[in-house]
Design an enzyme around this catalytic site. Structure first.
Site, PDB file in Angstrom:
ATOM      1  N   LEU A  21       0.835  -1.210   0.000  1.00  0.00           N
ATOM      2  CA  LEU A  21       0.000   0.000   0.000  1.00  0.00           C
ATOM      3  C   LEU A  21       0.867   1.257   0.000  1.00  0.00           C
ATOM      4  CD1 LEU A  21      -2.568  -1.174   2.664  1.00  0.00           C
ATOM      5  CD2 LEU A  21      -3.042  -0.818   0.239  1.00  0.00           C
ATOM      6  N   GLY A  22       2.083   1.123   0.541  1.00  0.00           N
ATOM      7  CA  GLY A  22       2.971   2.284   0.603  1.00  0.00           C
ATOM      8  C   GLY A  22       4.348   1.819   1.061  1.00  0.00           C
ATOM      9  N   LYS A  23       5.363   2.605   0.745  1.00  0.00           N
ATOM     10  CA  LYS A  23       6.697   2.227   1.213  1.00  0.00           C
ATOM     11  C   LYS A  23       7.440   3.491   1.651  1.00  0.00           C
ATOM     12  CE  LYS A  23       8.796   2.096  -3.436  1.00  0.00           C
ATOM     13  NZ  LYS A  23       7.908   3.151  -3.888  1.00  0.00           N
ATOM     14  N   LYS A  25      11.173   4.973   4.198  1.00  0.00           N
ATOM     15  CA  LYS A  25      12.533   4.810   4.721  1.00  0.00           C
ATOM     16  C   LYS A  25      12.621   3.592   5.646  1.00  0.00           C
ATOM     17  CE  LYS A  25      14.351   8.306   7.115  1.00  0.00           C
ATOM     18  NZ  LYS A  25      15.020   9.572   7.463  1.00  0.00           N
ATOM     19  N   ARG A  28       7.646  -0.957   4.652  1.00  0.00           N
ATOM     20  CA  ARG A  28       6.489  -0.848   3.761  1.00  0.00           C
ATOM     21  C   ARG A  28       5.197  -1.131   4.521  1.00  0.00           C
ATOM     22  NH1 ARG A  28       7.265  -2.359  -1.893  1.00  0.00           N
ATOM     23  NH2 ARG A  28       9.457  -2.203  -2.454  1.00  0.00           N
ATOM     24  N   VAL A  29       4.077  -0.757   3.885  1.00  0.00           N
ATOM     25  CA  VAL A  29       2.758  -1.099   4.430  1.00  0.00           C
ATOM     26  C   VAL A  29       2.081  -2.022   3.423  1.00  0.00           C
ATOM     27  CG1 VAL A  29       0.530  -0.228   5.187  1.00  0.00           C
ATOM     28  CG2 VAL A  29       2.572   1.164   5.534  1.00  0.00           C
ATOM     29  N   LYS A  44       2.135  -2.844   8.712  1.00  0.00           N
ATOM     30  CA  LYS A  44       3.298  -1.995   8.477  1.00  0.00           C
ATOM     31  C   LYS A  44       4.542  -2.724   8.968  1.00  0.00           C
ATOM     32  CE  LYS A  44       3.796   2.265  10.295  1.00  0.00           C
ATOM     33  NZ  LYS A  44       3.850   3.748  10.333  1.00  0.00           N
ATOM     34  N   ASP A 138       0.609  14.395  13.177  1.00  0.00           N
ATOM     35  CA  ASP A 138       1.112  15.084  12.002  1.00  0.00           C
ATOM     36  C   ASP A 138       0.040  15.133  10.921  1.00  0.00           C
ATOM     37  OD1 ASP A 138       4.229  14.672  10.153  1.00  0.00           O
ATOM     38  OD2 ASP A 138       2.722  16.253  10.286  1.00  0.00           O
TER      39      ASP A 138
HETATM   40  C1  LIG Z   1       2.588   8.619   3.537  1.00  0.00           C
HETATM   41  C2  LIG Z   1       1.731   7.603   4.173  1.00  0.00           C
HETATM   42  O1  LIG Z   1       1.984   7.198   5.278  1.00  0.00           O
HETATM   43  N1  LIG Z   1       0.665   7.162   3.443  1.00  0.00           N
HETATM   44  C3  LIG Z   1      -0.249   6.149   3.958  1.00  0.00           C
HETATM   45  C4  LIG Z   1       0.468   4.837   4.126  1.00  0.00           C
HETATM   46  C5  LIG Z   1       0.558   4.085   2.881  1.00  0.00           C
HETATM   47  C6  LIG Z   1      -0.676   3.200   2.882  1.00  0.00           C
HETATM   48  N2  LIG Z   1      -1.133   3.117   4.273  1.00  0.00           N
HETATM   49  C7  LIG Z   1      -2.415   2.681   4.644  1.00  0.00           C
HETATM   50  C8  LIG Z   1      -2.785   2.359   5.964  1.00  0.00           C
HETATM   51 CL1  LIG Z   1      -1.626   2.419   7.240  1.00  0.00          CL
HETATM   52  C9  LIG Z   1      -4.070   1.945   6.282  1.00  0.00           C
HETATM   53  N3  LIG Z   1      -5.021   1.835   5.347  1.00  0.00           N
HETATM   54  C10 LIG Z   1      -4.697   2.141   4.071  1.00  0.00           C
HETATM   55  N4  LIG Z   1      -5.460   2.113   2.974  1.00  0.00           N
HETATM   56  C11 LIG Z   1      -4.661   2.477   1.932  1.00  0.00           C
HETATM   57  C12 LIG Z   1      -5.147   2.532   0.572  1.00  0.00           C
HETATM   58  C13 LIG Z   1      -6.365   2.068   0.171  1.00  0.00           C
HETATM   59  N5  LIG Z   1      -6.440   2.302  -1.153  1.00  0.00           N
HETATM   60  C14 LIG Z   1      -7.559   1.986  -2.033  1.00  0.00           C
HETATM   61  N6  LIG Z   1      -5.312   2.895  -1.598  1.00  0.00           N
HETATM   62  C15 LIG Z   1      -4.494   3.032  -0.529  1.00  0.00           C
HETATM   63  C16 LIG Z   1      -3.122   3.639  -0.621  1.00  0.00           C
HETATM   64  N7  LIG Z   1      -3.407   2.777   2.334  1.00  0.00           N
HETATM   65  C17 LIG Z   1      -3.425   2.559   3.671  1.00  0.00           C
HETATM   66  C18 LIG Z   1      -0.377   3.997   5.059  1.00  0.00           C
END
Ligand SMILES: CC(=O)NC[C@@H]1CCN(c2c(Cl)cnc3[nH]c(-c4cn(C)nc4C)nc23)C1
Length: 286
Positions: A21-23, A25, A28-29, A44, A138
């Site tokens: 879902l994200g990466k 430093k 990743r998530v 995470k 934040d």
């Molecule tokens: C900079 C930052 O921290 N951004 C958020 C992190 C990346 C995804 N994380 C999520 C976290 Cl921690 C929890 N739920 C999420 N849902 C999503 C997501 C859902 N869709 C359809 N697209 C996304 C993207 N992401 C998350 C945490």
């Protein structure tokens, strides 16, 4: 996952891992599903050698203790955590709607109803945090997520996890810093009130108010409170009034969270349940 026997902590074997879902430093998530309950979470992953290298044990522990203790509809839950030899895993609530920032960039700007609802949700979440002597959640846009009902969730990432589908316009920006921050003066939770003004402006106009070509120019515009409201989109006077009462140099003169929630623009436009009818949200995405 709350109904877990505390003696048997989770381990990686309890989860099926999905797409990233994200990466960032520190790791990743991932989308993940708890095998027995089919409960969907965001997992995470933080690498221990990164924590050791930057001596961040205490900060991470404090971050986890805070996030575990916070229970609010607009704050993303940290259900628990576990670790193996080289990684720490945080079991986080999954926000099905993704990043609020994505909605903002797709639409250019939000409606006054959406903006007021999100500012009201943020104010309630921050008032809850300040009530528990927790400040500095934040609240820049990339930390704001949406659940399946379009409800805002502050996903406070002290670990700067960048989501995979983000244009890197946000990293390193000064746009959200209050004057006392950029002037390195001491600051307290009135900084959050300033940031609410920045976010309200950005929700309504699509860009933060003090944006400039260089960081130096942004810095100058912030300390000067060089605030102007473009004629398009046509934003109500009440909205501009709220923004002008938040983007004030003297932190003690900024509108308090309680006053924000009672502001005529919020009272008139915010959806009390903090969510949108799916139809309204769908229409706003068309
Ligand atoms: C900079 C930052 O921290 N951004 C958020 C992190 C990346 C995804 N994380 C999520 C976290 Cl921690 C929890 N739920 C999420 N849902 C999503 C997501 C859902 N869709 C359809 N697209 C996304 C993207 N992401 C998350 C945490």
């Amino acid at each position: 996952p709350d109904a877990r026997d505390p003696e048997k902590p989770f381990s990686l074997a309890d989860f099926e891992i999905g797409r990233p879902l994200g990466k960032g430093k520190f790791g990743r998530v991932y989308l993940a599903r708890e095998v027995k309950s089919h409960f969907v979470v965001a997992l995470k992953v933080i690498f221990k050698e990164q924590i050791e290298k930057y001596k961040l044990h205490h900060q991470l522990r404090r971050e986890m203790e805070i996030q575990t203790s916070l229970r609010h509809p607009n704050i993303l839950r940290l259900f628990g955590w576990f670790d193996d030899d080289e990684r720490i895993f945080l079991i986080l609530e999954y926000a099905h709607g993704g990043e609020l920032y994505g909605l903002l960039k797709e639409n250019g700007h939000l409606t006054e109803q959406q903006a007021a609802t999100y500012i009201s949700s943020l104010s309630q979440a921050l008032a809850y945090c300040h009530g528990k002597c927790v400040i500095h959640r934040d609240i820049k846009p990339e930390n704001l997520l949406l659940d399946h009902k379009g409800r805002l969730k502050i996903a406070d990432f002290g670990w700067s996890v960048q989501s995979s589908n983000k244009r890197k316009t946000m990293c390193g920006t000064l746009d959200y810093l209050a004057p006392e921050m950029v002037e390195h003066r001491d600051h307290d939770h009135a900084v959050d009130n300033w940031t609410l003004g920045i976010l309200c402006y950005e929700f309504l106009y699509g860009n933060p108010p003090f944006e400039a070509e260089s960081q130096k120019d942004t810095f100058k515009r912030i300390v000067k409170i060089d605030l102007s409201f473009p004629p398009q989109p046509d934003v109500s006077a009440e909205a501009r009034n709220l923004i002008s009462q938040l983007l004030v140099k003297d932190p003690s003169k900024r509108l308090s969270l309680t006053k924000i929630m009672q502001h005529p623009w919020i009272v008139k436009n915010a959806d009390p349940k903090g969510t949108f009818s799916l139809l309204a949200l769908t229409l706003s995405l068309l």
